[in-house]
Design an enzyme around this catalytic site. Sequence first.
Site, PDB file in Angstrom:
ATOM      1  NE  ARG A 258      -2.228   0.625   3.960  1.00  0.00           N
ATOM      2  CZ  ARG A 258      -1.477   1.212   4.885  1.00  0.00           C
ATOM      3  NH1 ARG A 258      -0.919   2.364   4.662  1.00  0.00           N
ATOM      4  NH2 ARG A 258      -1.279   0.621   6.051  1.00  0.00           N
ATOM      5  CG  HIS A 262      -5.678   1.772   7.021  1.00  0.00           C
ATOM      6  ND1 HIS A 262      -5.828   0.476   6.593  1.00  0.00           N
ATOM      7  CD2 HIS A 262      -6.812   2.073   7.710  1.00  0.00           C
ATOM      8  CE1 HIS A 262      -6.997   0.004   7.021  1.00  0.00           C
ATOM      9  NE2 HIS A 262      -7.605   0.957   7.684  1.00  0.00           N
ATOM     10  CE1 TYR A 271       1.744   2.021   8.665  1.00  0.00           C
ATOM     11  CE2 TYR A 271       0.576   3.673   9.961  1.00  0.00           C
ATOM     12  CZ  TYR A 271       0.675   2.900   8.820  1.00  0.00           C
ATOM     13  OH  TYR A 271      -0.278   2.990   7.842  1.00  0.00           O
TER      14      TYR A 271
HETATM   15  C1  LIG Z   1     -14.051  -6.690  12.555  1.00  0.00           C
HETATM   16  C2  LIG Z   1     -13.261  -5.406  12.394  1.00  0.00           C
HETATM   17  N1  LIG Z   1     -12.297  -5.119  13.299  1.00  0.00           N
HETATM   18  C3  LIG Z   1     -11.580  -3.973  13.159  1.00  0.00           C
HETATM   19  C4  LIG Z   1     -11.842  -3.112  12.121  1.00  0.00           C
HETATM   20  C5  LIG Z   1     -11.030  -1.823  11.969  1.00  0.00           C
HETATM   21  N2  LIG Z   1     -10.149  -1.978  10.814  1.00  0.00           N
HETATM   22  C6  LIG Z   1     -10.444  -1.407   9.631  1.00  0.00           C
HETATM   23  S1  LIG Z   1      -9.310  -1.760   8.449  1.00  0.00           S
HETATM   24  C7  LIG Z   1      -8.389  -2.694   9.522  1.00  0.00           C
HETATM   25  C8  LIG Z   1      -7.113  -3.347   9.061  1.00  0.00           C
HETATM   26  C9  LIG Z   1      -7.318  -4.259   7.917  1.00  0.00           C
HETATM   27  O1  LIG Z   1      -6.089  -4.715   7.442  1.00  0.00           O
HETATM   28  P1  LIG Z   1      -5.982  -5.696   6.226  1.00  0.00           P
HETATM   29  O2  LIG Z   1      -6.945  -6.816   6.368  1.00  0.00           O
HETATM   30  O3  LIG Z   1      -4.559  -6.046   6.070  1.00  0.00           O
HETATM   31  O4  LIG Z   1      -6.501  -4.822   4.983  1.00  0.00           O
HETATM   32  P2  LIG Z   1      -5.960  -3.432   4.416  1.00  0.00           P
HETATM   33  O5  LIG Z   1      -6.644  -2.349   5.192  1.00  0.00           O
HETATM   34  O6  LIG Z   1      -4.487  -3.412   4.589  1.00  0.00           O
HETATM   35  O7  LIG Z   1      -6.370  -3.417   3.004  1.00  0.00           O
HETATM   36  C10 LIG Z   1      -8.983  -2.707  10.779  1.00  0.00           C
HETATM   37  C11 LIG Z   1      -8.413  -3.410  11.938  1.00  0.00           C
HETATM   38  C12 LIG Z   1     -12.884  -3.455  11.232  1.00  0.00           C
HETATM   39  N3  LIG Z   1     -13.173  -2.686  10.183  1.00  0.00           N
HETATM   40  N4  LIG Z   1     -13.557  -4.608  11.380  1.00  0.00           N
END
Ligand SMILES: Cc1ncc(C[n+]2csc(CCOP(=O)(O)OP(=O)(O)O)c2C)c(N)n1
Length: 361
Positions: A258, A262, A271
């Site tokens: 990415r 985020h 970070y």
């Molecule tokens: C069940 C849940 N827990 C926490 C969140 C908050 N949250 C949003 S994005 C994220 C990280 C996701 O990381 P990843 O799966 O690697 O996807 P990326 O954002 O890097 O595309 C979190 C913890 C959420 N949306 N849903």
Amino acid sequence: MLVERYNPLEEKILTILDKDGKVINDELVPEIENEELLHMYKTMLLTRVADTKALQYQRQGRMLTYAPNKGQEAAQVGSASAIENRDWLVPAFREMGAWLYKGVSLEQIYLYWYGSEEGSRFPENIKMLPVSVPIASQLNHAVGIAMASNIKEEDEVTLAYVGDGGTSQGEFHEAMNFAAVFNAPLVVVVQNNQYAISVPRLEQTKTKTLAEKAIAYGIPGIQVDGNDILAVYGAVKEAVDRARRGEGPTLIEAVTYRLGPHTTSDDPTIYREDKEVEEWKEKDPLIRFKTYLIDKGLWSEEEDSKQIEEFEKLANDTFKRVENSDEIPLEDIFKYHYEEMTENLIEQYEDYKAYLAEGGR
Ligand SMILES: Cc1ncc(C[n+]2csc(CCOP(=O)(O)OP(=O)(O)O)c2C)c(N)n1
């Protein structure tokens, strides 16, 4: 078969185009018509332009929170281009390239991030679920769809997405296990973009790859260079064909990065090191594919610049339409949480109305 040749336990990763856009695995180049290659590239380019613009609109206070896609276009378009119209696409929330490829309009995508549920109402012929923000929850829906296809004896495959962080959710394991046990025609693409917000991939799991998790479910798994559109396409196409033949699900890890934050609420400089970002910029999937197409005589820098200008205009015109559409009554935000609005919600609604009346946005 690619899944046999690239065993994730041996830490093998499928790459066809190297970072300079040169073919390093001639015999693995997938058969794709020239016209189709160009369509794939243009979808990646539109994604890059529309994504960059969306970030700007958000920074100008014209759009709600936005989750950027920059750097992940090959993982998105490479996978979505390997399925057919009859197949289902089940998104997480960071796959703009895949949605565009599936036929969702940019207007709908902007509407979604603008806060309108109309952005999730796709035409009947587009077999795609709405964006899913609760991490990994979409995977159980995807398995359900794939199992239903089996039961109904429909000749369709489901392609679902999740992030590296999403593989730590319970739903990921449930979905993979169900898919395997019920031989569901499902392909799960993990976009491993190295971070789950601020949590780096290395702190996410003890396994060396995410692809090797497939072994525990008894299904094929493969790690591919997610910035190489030909590798992503090749692996996903093979998995889709396998699923369509009735041979069950596959887990594919697309290793990517990415390049942006985020979401627009995130500051990645806290970070991660600039040096790391710079290193990944060298592996930009868009430049890599463009070089390949130029070398093949299918594209030129002049056409590229012209196309970017056209897409910028398209993005601006589309977003203006979205901004000027009067389709989102304020009360919608508050009204549909419960059968009747709670006192709290009424208070918030009234507050917000007053704020808008004073000229707030
Ligand atoms: C069940 C849940 N827990 C926490 C969140 C908050 N949250 C949003 S994005 C994220 C990280 C996701 O990381 P990843 O799966 O690697 O996807 P990326 O954002 O890097 O595309 C979190 C913890 C959420 N949306 N849903």
